[in-house]
Write an enzyme that holds these catalytic residues in place. Structure first.
Site, PDB file in Angstrom:
ATOM      1  N   THR A   1      65.428  11.150  44.818  1.00  0.00           N
ATOM      2  CA  THR A   1      65.273  11.753  43.490  1.00  0.00           C
ATOM      3  C   THR A   1      66.431  12.690  43.190  1.00  0.00           C
ATOM      4  OG1 THR A   1      62.872  11.633  43.657  1.00  0.00           O
ATOM      5  CG2 THR A   1      63.759  13.219  42.088  1.00  0.00           C
TER       6      THR A   1
ATOM      7  N   GLY B   1      58.073   1.432  53.485  1.00  0.00           N
ATOM      8  CA  GLY B   1      57.559   1.607  54.845  1.00  0.00           C
ATOM      9  C   GLY B   1      56.175   2.225  54.852  1.00  0.00           C
TER      10      GLY B   1
ATOM     11  N   VAL C   1      47.839  21.797  25.913  1.00  0.00           N
ATOM     12  CA  VAL C   1      48.247  20.654  25.098  1.00  0.00           C
ATOM     13  C   VAL C   1      47.059  19.701  25.059  1.00  0.00           C
ATOM     14  CG1 VAL C   1      49.906  18.773  24.891  1.00  0.00           C
ATOM     15  CG2 VAL C   1      50.617  20.964  25.865  1.00  0.00           C
TER      16      VAL C   1
ATOM     17  N   ALA D   1      65.712  20.550  47.298  1.00  0.00           N
ATOM     18  CA  ALA D   1      66.470  19.684  48.213  1.00  0.00           C
ATOM     19  C   ALA D   1      66.925  20.463  49.442  1.00  0.00           C
ATOM     20  CB  ALA D   1      67.665  19.087  47.483  1.00  0.00           C
TER      21      ALA D   1
ATOM     22  N   HIS E   1      88.090  42.275  43.038  1.00  0.00           N
ATOM     23  CA  HIS E   1      88.122  42.778  41.668  1.00  0.00           C
ATOM     24  C   HIS E   1      89.225  42.081  40.886  1.00  0.00           C
ATOM     25  CE1 HIS E   1      87.886  45.518  38.278  1.00  0.00           C
ATOM     26  NE2 HIS E   1      89.203  45.571  38.312  1.00  0.00           N
TER      27      HIS E   1
HETATM   28  P1  NAI Z   1      56.811  23.661  38.062  1.00  0.00           P
HETATM   29  O1  NAI Z   1      55.562  23.654  38.836  1.00  0.00           O
HETATM   30  O2  NAI Z   1      57.937  24.519  38.468  1.00  0.00           O
HETATM   31  O3  NAI Z   1      56.502  24.015  36.546  1.00  0.00           O
HETATM   32  C1  NAI Z   1      55.555  23.318  35.790  1.00  0.00           C
HETATM   33  C2  NAI Z   1      55.080  24.212  34.675  1.00  0.00           C
HETATM   34  O4  NAI Z   1      54.230  23.452  33.846  1.00  0.00           O
HETATM   35  C3  NAI Z   1      54.302  25.410  35.157  1.00  0.00           C
HETATM   36  O5  NAI Z   1      54.832  26.568  34.549  1.00  0.00           O
HETATM   37  C4  NAI Z   1      52.868  25.112  34.703  1.00  0.00           C
HETATM   38  O6  NAI Z   1      52.164  26.272  34.365  1.00  0.00           O
HETATM   39  C5  NAI Z   1      53.116  24.235  33.486  1.00  0.00           C
HETATM   40  N1  NAI Z   1      52.030  23.315  33.168  1.00  0.00           N
HETATM   41  C6  NAI Z   1      51.302  22.564  34.028  1.00  0.00           C
HETATM   42  N2  NAI Z   1      50.420  21.795  33.351  1.00  0.00           N
HETATM   43  C7  NAI Z   1      50.606  22.058  32.027  1.00  0.00           C
HETATM   44  C8  NAI Z   1      50.044  21.576  30.816  1.00  0.00           C
HETATM   45  N3  NAI Z   1      49.093  20.630  30.840  1.00  0.00           N
HETATM   46  N4  NAI Z   1      50.477  22.078  29.648  1.00  0.00           N
HETATM   47  C9  NAI Z   1      51.464  23.019  29.618  1.00  0.00           C
HETATM   48  N5  NAI Z   1      52.034  23.518  30.727  1.00  0.00           N
HETATM   49  C10 NAI Z   1      51.622  23.033  31.917  1.00  0.00           C
HETATM   50  O7  NAI Z   1      57.251  22.118  37.991  1.00  0.00           O
HETATM   51  P2  NAI Z   1      58.569  21.432  37.451  1.00  0.00           P
HETATM   52  O8  NAI Z   1      59.346  22.323  36.570  1.00  0.00           O
HETATM   53  O9  NAI Z   1      58.122  20.126  36.924  1.00  0.00           O
HETATM   54  O10 NAI Z   1      59.371  21.226  38.778  1.00  0.00           O
HETATM   55  C11 NAI Z   1      58.824  20.480  39.862  1.00  0.00           C
HETATM   56  C12 NAI Z   1      59.335  21.019  41.166  1.00  0.00           C
HETATM   57  O11 NAI Z   1      60.722  20.806  41.302  1.00  0.00           O
HETATM   58  C13 NAI Z   1      59.097  22.501  41.295  1.00  0.00           C
HETATM   59  O12 NAI Z   1      58.696  22.825  42.590  1.00  0.00           O
HETATM   60  C14 NAI Z   1      60.445  23.077  41.006  1.00  0.00           C
HETATM   61  O13 NAI Z   1      60.644  24.336  41.582  1.00  0.00           O
HETATM   62  C15 NAI Z   1      61.367  22.027  41.582  1.00  0.00           C
HETATM   63  N6  NAI Z   1      62.650  22.044  40.918  1.00  0.00           N
HETATM   64  C16 NAI Z   1      63.457  23.094  41.055  1.00  0.00           C
HETATM   65  C17 NAI Z   1      64.664  23.125  40.401  1.00  0.00           C
HETATM   66  C18 NAI Z   1      65.527  24.270  40.569  1.00  0.00           C
HETATM   67  O14 NAI Z   1      65.160  25.193  41.288  1.00  0.00           O
HETATM   68  N7  NAI Z   1      66.681  24.289  39.922  1.00  0.00           N
HETATM   69  C19 NAI Z   1      65.089  22.064  39.502  1.00  0.00           C
HETATM   70  C20 NAI Z   1      64.146  21.038  39.424  1.00  0.00           C
HETATM   71  C21 NAI Z   1      62.978  21.043  40.098  1.00  0.00           C
END
Ligand code: NAI
Length: 466
Positions: free
Chosen positions: A41, A114, A237, A316, A445
């Protein structure tokens, strides 16, 4: 007859390929099963294409500020296909590099799906390599995760998308709703808004980016609103009604918004259901994650699990760390477990966010008497030169009797290139360094990292500029 290897890995994403590379470097004979492409991914549908999209947005913002530097530029137009082709080029290069590396370490890649077919046994099918039986002294499960969806929003790839589809799109919509204001939602909302898409975020919790230090989250939210992103928090939603050029998304107390596309980013679920774990002895938790101990051992001897398929931070670099712990454990090397409360977090939206360790609220909840400092990029020479002075560095330290800072508990940053500046903060938190330890080190700096140095010095009670 099954083919025997020292280690068999299911899944070739960051968890799986890191385990393969590390184990091969340690002299093990490794086979890795992958149903799609090595890189997983992160490389093909997540981190890399998402950051490439965010970089396109950065170029757009740079062009928009060209006049401040005295340039006259015409209103830029975007050929999104070209930008996406560039992203694909980056992915292809990394994919080629990774495949070459695995090959040079003699990791056998088996194409197919697998499943665990007994202790030390993995059965592969459905791929170009046909049916293959593998046996390993050790098995690592690294099957990863897929986007979660919500009832009423069937992902069709054209109207309703997840990160999987949006990173592959060839054109941009005029408007989009992003359901879920976590890391993925905020990164896409930020990029899309900067590229001219009218964006609305719908978040169920009271604030976007829950889990961030409140001062940091506030700055992101303010910037998003300034750039025209509409944010509704604390809303459920309820559904959507397709029609015209898009759909009407219903939420909250009878509210609705009409958009061309819906992006669902409500978390990711572990891909454990296709691993043949029923009755295998490998237990899952109630959410479907593979249960592991602190060395990534599952409940079945000889089987480890790493990455998004276990209930730890879905990052990751955390998968890399877990892969190393698992391989060192199976080698009998007594590895230190990953300290999950201190891993680095980087969110690449604009403004960027980076942190390690406890937020102020979390430190207080954990019972620490804390002292904090905030240093804003507004007073930093380099930030003003590059024209990106929004943001701050916040440090949380244990309070000493004289009121100055002791051990550094958390470093939280928001602003220009902070994802590249977190290194020192991450080291400080994980080294359990004190404010005095760190304050004696120089920062170049002019540099953005001076803000971190200044913040630490201020906590000694003798700051230069704060
Ligand atoms: P997430 O769990 O970080 O955020 C999902 C959000 O959606 C939460 O704030 C939750 O309250 C909200 N939510 C859940 N169900 C909902 C609904 N029905 N209606 C409205 N809001 C709702 O998940 P996300 O952003 O999809 O990321 C998945 C994973 O990948 C996480 O663990 C994230 O930390 C990781 N990730 C981290 C990145 C980074 O650190 N740059 C980039 C991409 C992913």
């Amino acid at each position: 007859m099954a083919d025997r290897h020292d280690l068999v890995i299911i899944g070739g994403g960051p968890g799986g390929y890191a385990a393969a590379l590390y184990a091969a470097a340690a002299g093990l004979d490794v086979a890795m099963v992958e149903s799609r492409q090595v890189g997983g991914t992160c490389l093909h549908r997540g981190c890399i294409p998402a950051k490439a999209l965010l970089e396109t947005a950065t170029v757009r913002r740079t062009l928009a500020s060209a006049a401040d530097f005295g340039f006259t530029v015409e209103e830029p137009t975007l050929d999104f296909g070209v930008s996406q082709d560039r992203s694909t080029g980056v992915i292809d290069k990394l994919h080629k590099g990774l495949s070459g590396l695995l090959g040079s370490r003699k990791v056998r890649i088996v194409a197919g799906t697998g499943v665990l077919a007994g202790p030390g046994k993995v059965a592969v099918s459905g791929g170009d390599d046909g049916d293959v039986e593998l046996e390993g002294d050790a098995v690592i499960l690294a099957a990863g995760s897929v986007p979660r969806t919500i009832p009423g929003f069937d992902v069709d790839g054209s109207l309703v998308l997840t990160s999987d589809e949006i990173t592959r799109g060839k054109d941009l919509p005029a408007s989009a709703v992003v359901i879920g204001g976590g890391a993925i939602g905020c990164e896409f909302a930020s990029a899309l808004a900067d590229l001219g898409v009218e964006v609305t975020i719908l978040e169920a919790l009271p604030k976007i980016l829950p889990g961030l230090d409140a001062d940091v989250a506030k700055i992101v939210e303010r910037s998003f609103k300034k750039r025209g992103i509409t944010i509704h928090t604390g809303v459920q939603v309820t559904g959507h009604t397709p029609g015209g050029a898009g759909t009407t998304v219903e939420f909250g107390d009878g509210q609705s918004v009409e958009v061309e596309k819906v992006v669902v980013s409500v978390g990711r679920r572990p891909l454990s259901d296709s691993l043949g774990l029923d009755g295998s002895g490998v237990e899952l938790d109630e959410r479907g994650f593979v249960k592991v101990d602190e060395r990534c051992r599952t409940t079945l001897d000889g089987v480890w699990a790493v990455g998004d398929v276990i209930p730890t931070a879905q990052l990751a670099h955390v998968a890399f760390a877990e892969a190393i712990v698992a391989v060192r454990d199976l080698l009998g090397e007594d590895p230190l477990p990953v300290e999950y409360t201190k891993v680095p977090w980087c969110i690449y939206c604009h403004p960027e966010v980076a942190f390690a360790g406890l937020s102020e609220d979390a430190a207080k909840e954990a019972g620490y008497d804390v002292v904090t400092v905030k240093h804003r990029f507004g007073g930093n020479g380099r930030a003003l030169i590059i024209g990106e002075a929004e943001g701050l560095v916040k440090i949380i330290a244990e309070k000493q009797e004289d009121g100055t800072g002791g051990r550094i508990l958390g470093v939280h940053m928001v602003g220009p290139w902070v994802t590249e500046q977190l290194g020192q903060g991450y080291l400080a938190v994980n080294w359990e360094a004190t404010v005095d330890d760190v304050a004696q080190y120089l920062q170049p700096h002019p540099s953005l990292s001076e803000n971190f140095g200044e913040a630490v010095m201020t906590l000694t009670g003798r700051g230069l500029h704060g």
